[in-house]
Design an enzyme around this catalytic site. Sequence first.
Site, PDB file in Angstrom:
ATOM      1  N   ASP A 289       0.861  -1.178   0.000  1.00  0.00           N
ATOM      2  CA  ASP A 289       0.000   0.000   0.000  1.00  0.00           C
ATOM      3  C   ASP A 289       0.904   1.237   0.000  1.00  0.00           C
ATOM      4  O   ASP A 289       2.126   1.140   0.116  1.00  0.00           O
ATOM      5  CB  ASP A 289      -0.970  -0.019   1.195  1.00  0.00           C
ATOM      6  CG  ASP A 289      -2.197   0.848   0.909  1.00  0.00           C
ATOM      7  OD1 ASP A 289      -2.134   1.682  -0.007  1.00  0.00           O
ATOM      8  OD2 ASP A 289      -3.218   0.701   1.607  1.00  0.00           O
TER       9      ASP A 289
HETATM   10  C1  BGC Z   1      -4.894   3.373   0.014  1.00  0.00           C
HETATM   11  C2  BGC Z   1      -5.104   2.333  -1.068  1.00  0.00           C
HETATM   12  C3  BGC Z   1      -4.884   2.947  -2.429  1.00  0.00           C
HETATM   13  C4  BGC Z   1      -3.503   3.573  -2.480  1.00  0.00           C
HETATM   14  C5  BGC Z   1      -3.158   4.185  -3.823  1.00  0.00           C
HETATM   15  C6  BGC Z   1      -3.600   4.157  -0.174  1.00  0.00           C
HETATM   16  O1  BGC Z   1      -3.516   5.224   0.696  1.00  0.00           O
HETATM   17  O2  BGC Z   1      -4.908   2.731   1.266  1.00  0.00           O
HETATM   18  O3  BGC Z   1      -6.393   1.790  -0.951  1.00  0.00           O
HETATM   19  O4  BGC Z   1      -5.049   1.969  -3.413  1.00  0.00           O
HETATM   20  O5  BGC Z   1      -3.429   4.599  -1.506  1.00  0.00           O
HETATM   21  O6  BGC Z   1      -3.872   5.321  -4.075  1.00  0.00           O
END
Ligand code: BGC
Length: 731
Positions: A289
Site C-alpha cells: 500500500d
Molecule cells: C490506500 C489504497 C490505495 C492507495 C493508492 C492508499 O492510501 O490505502 O487503498 O489503493 O493509496 O492510491
Amino acid sequence: MNRTIIIGTVALLTALSPQTLWAQIYKDRHAPIEERVEDLLSCMTLEEKVLQLHQRTIGKNKNSNNIGEKIKDIPAGIGSLIYYEDWPEVRNDMQKKAMEESRLGIPIVFGYDAIHGYRTIYPIPLAQACAWNPSLAEKACAVSAREARMSGVDWTFSPMIDVARDPRWGRVAEGYGEDPYTNGVFAAASVRGYQGNKMDSKENVAACLKHYVGYGASEAGRDYVYTEISRQTLWDTYLPPYEMGVKAGAATVMSAFNDISGTPATAHPYALKEILKGQWAFDGVIVSDWAAVKQLVPQGFASSLKEASLKSIRAGLDIDMVSEGYLNHLAELVKEGSVPMEEVDEAVRRVLRLKFRLGLFERPYTPESSESERFLRPQDVAIAERLAEESMVLLKNKDNILPLTAGKRIALIGPMAKEQEALLGSWKGQGKAEDVTSIWEGMRKEIGEPDSLLLYAKGCDFEKEDESGFAEARAVAGKADIVVLCLGEKRSWSGENASRSTIALPNIQERLAEEMQKTGKPIVLLLSNGRPLELCRIEPLCDAILEIWQPGIAGGRPVAGILTGRINPSGKLAMTFPYSTGQIPVYYNRRGSARRHQGFYQDITSNPLYSFGYGLSYTTFEYGTPRATATTIGKDGTVTVGVEVTNTGQYDGTETVHWYVSDPYCSITRPLKELKYFEKQLIKAGETRKFHFHIDPLRDLGYVDGSGKRFVESGEYVISVGKEQIKIEVK
Ligand code: BGC
C-alpha cells in the site's frame, strides 16, 4: 542439415550477443508467456530488475494526500506508475520514453484507484453489497474497466474486500460489509468484471484484491492502526474473501497497512509467502500500500528504510509503492548477500508476467479517443442507475406511508436535498459532481410539472450549530402534506483516513429532524452516508426511512422512483446498524455467549437497530417449509435444500433469499450462523418461486482451523432460511 548450414548457424549464433538472441524471443508475441518472462528476466541487470519493483506517480493528482510527478523526473526503466490523468496523452508520452529510452524497452504498467467507477460513478461498494446482485456489480466493474483502460489505466486498485465490523472506520464504505462470504462473492464478481476473459483486451484491466489482510480489524475504527487477529480469526473472517478472489483469477493483491498482532501486513511472511504464494499458488503481483514499506519504521518493525525493504522483499512483497526503499536499497542488499537474487527474480518475474498478460508488449500505447466515446454512455449510465435502485434499503415504513400517493405536496428539507458532490461518495475516481442527479432534480423529473407540488428548504448545513434556517424549514413543511427529510454525511466523512468517534449524525441534523416532527407532518427520512449510522434518536421521529447510501451519478433518480412507487425497493443490509455507537462491534455472525440469558447492556438494548440482511419491500413475502433431497449425508456426499417463496402482497417484488448454516457443537466454537449462499429473484404479485442451495459439506458445513486446514465433522447442522430451519446430519 548439411555441414555448411551447421557451421553457418553456429557462426551466426556466436556473432549475436545473448541479449539480442533473448530479445528476439521475449518480443515474440506467439511464444508462451512463461518463456517470454524467463527470456527477458535472464538478460536484465540487477539495476533494471530493481526498477521494475519500484512504483511512483504521474500526472495531476486530485487527491491532496499524494503529489503526482512529471515525466522528466521518472526513469525510463521504471516498472509501474499510478496514473492520475483522465486521458491517455501523458501515459503515451511516458510509455514512449520507456519503450524507446530504456535498454530493453519494457512497457510500464499504469495503475489507478477506480473503486466504484472511473468516470461513470456507481454506488459505493457497501451499497452494492446491499443489492445482492453480483452479476450487476460485475457489469459495473466492466464499465469501469473500459473507461479506465481507454483513458490510459491498465490496473485498478480494486476491489477492497476487507471484512469490516466497526462502522467508525471510514473505509467500511469501500468494502462489502461484515460478512466474509459476501465479500468473497463480490471479490470474484469484480475480478470477472475488471479482467474479463482476457486481460489483454482493449477494455479490461488487472484487478487488485486489497488490503491483504485484516485491515478492517483496526482497533476502535481508527485508520492505519494495530489489529489483534488470532490465526483462527484470520482464517475464519479475513482470509476467505481473498481466497475466493484469488480463485477467480485476480491478477494482483495489495498488502495492507495494519500490524497483524505484531507483524505488519507489508512484511508478513506467513500471509504473503506461505498462504498467498504458497498454499493458494497465487502467481500474480503483490504491491504494497501507499508508502507502507517506509511506514514499517514508525510501526516499530524496522529501524531504517533499508531494513524495511529487506523485511518486505524477504516476506514476499513484490512492488514497493512510492516508498523508494527498493529503489535505494535493494541492489545493495543483494550485493551484500542479505537478499538472494532468486527472490528479486521471483518478484520481477511476477511483474513481467502481469505486463505480458495485459498485452502491454504488443500494445504499449492507448489509442486517443473522445470523452463521449469513453465516458457516460447511456448503456453504462443505465447500469449505474439499476445498481443504485437495487442497493437502496427501506428501513422503516410505518402504515405503508410509502410509496407516496400522487398529488401530495412534498417538502424536501435538509442539507442533502440539492447535493451532488456528497452523493458520489469517497474515491470518486474521475467522477464529477455535475454528472450527478440530486434528490431535488430526481424528484422534479419524476413527478413532472407542476413544481408547486415540490417545495424546498435547506434547514441547516451538514454540521456546525447554525439554526437560522430552521424557521424557513418549518414554514415550508407547514405548507406541505409530507416532509421528505434529506440528511447524511458529506463525501469526505467516509473513506480513507475518515474515522469517526461516533456514527451518529451531527447534532444540528438531529435537531432539524426534531423541528420537522414538531410540525406534525409525516416524515420520510432519506439518508445518504458511507457507513451504518446511529439512528436511535431519529428513528422514532420518522414514519419511513430509506437508506440511499452514496449512490453515485444516478443519485436522485432511483430515490424518486422508490418514493413514488415506480420502483419497489429490494435492498437488504450487508452491514448491521447498531442501536448506538457503544454497541460496536455488533455483527450477525458472532459466536455464542456462555450465558445467553445474561450479559446484556444495562442501559440500552443489546440488539442492533437493523441487522445484517434486513430490508423492507412494498410487498410481502412468505417462506414455505424448506425441504432437502436427503436429511443424512456422508462427508463427501451432497444435498440440495429448497424453499418456496410466495409474494403475498400487491406489488411485484424482488426477494433475496439468504441461506445460513449453524454448527451448534464443534471441536472449535463456530459463529451462531454463517451466510453460505444467496439468490435473488423477481417474484410477481401472487406468484411463488423456488430457491435452492446446493450443499457441499466440506465447503459449506465445514470449518478451517488456525493452520488453514479444512474439516467437516460428523453431527447435526442447522440450515436456516427466513424464519425457517431444516436439519441435516453428516455421518
Ligand atoms: C490506500 C489504497 C490505495 C492507495 C493508492 C492508499 O492510501 O490505502 O487503498 O489503493 O493509496 O492510491
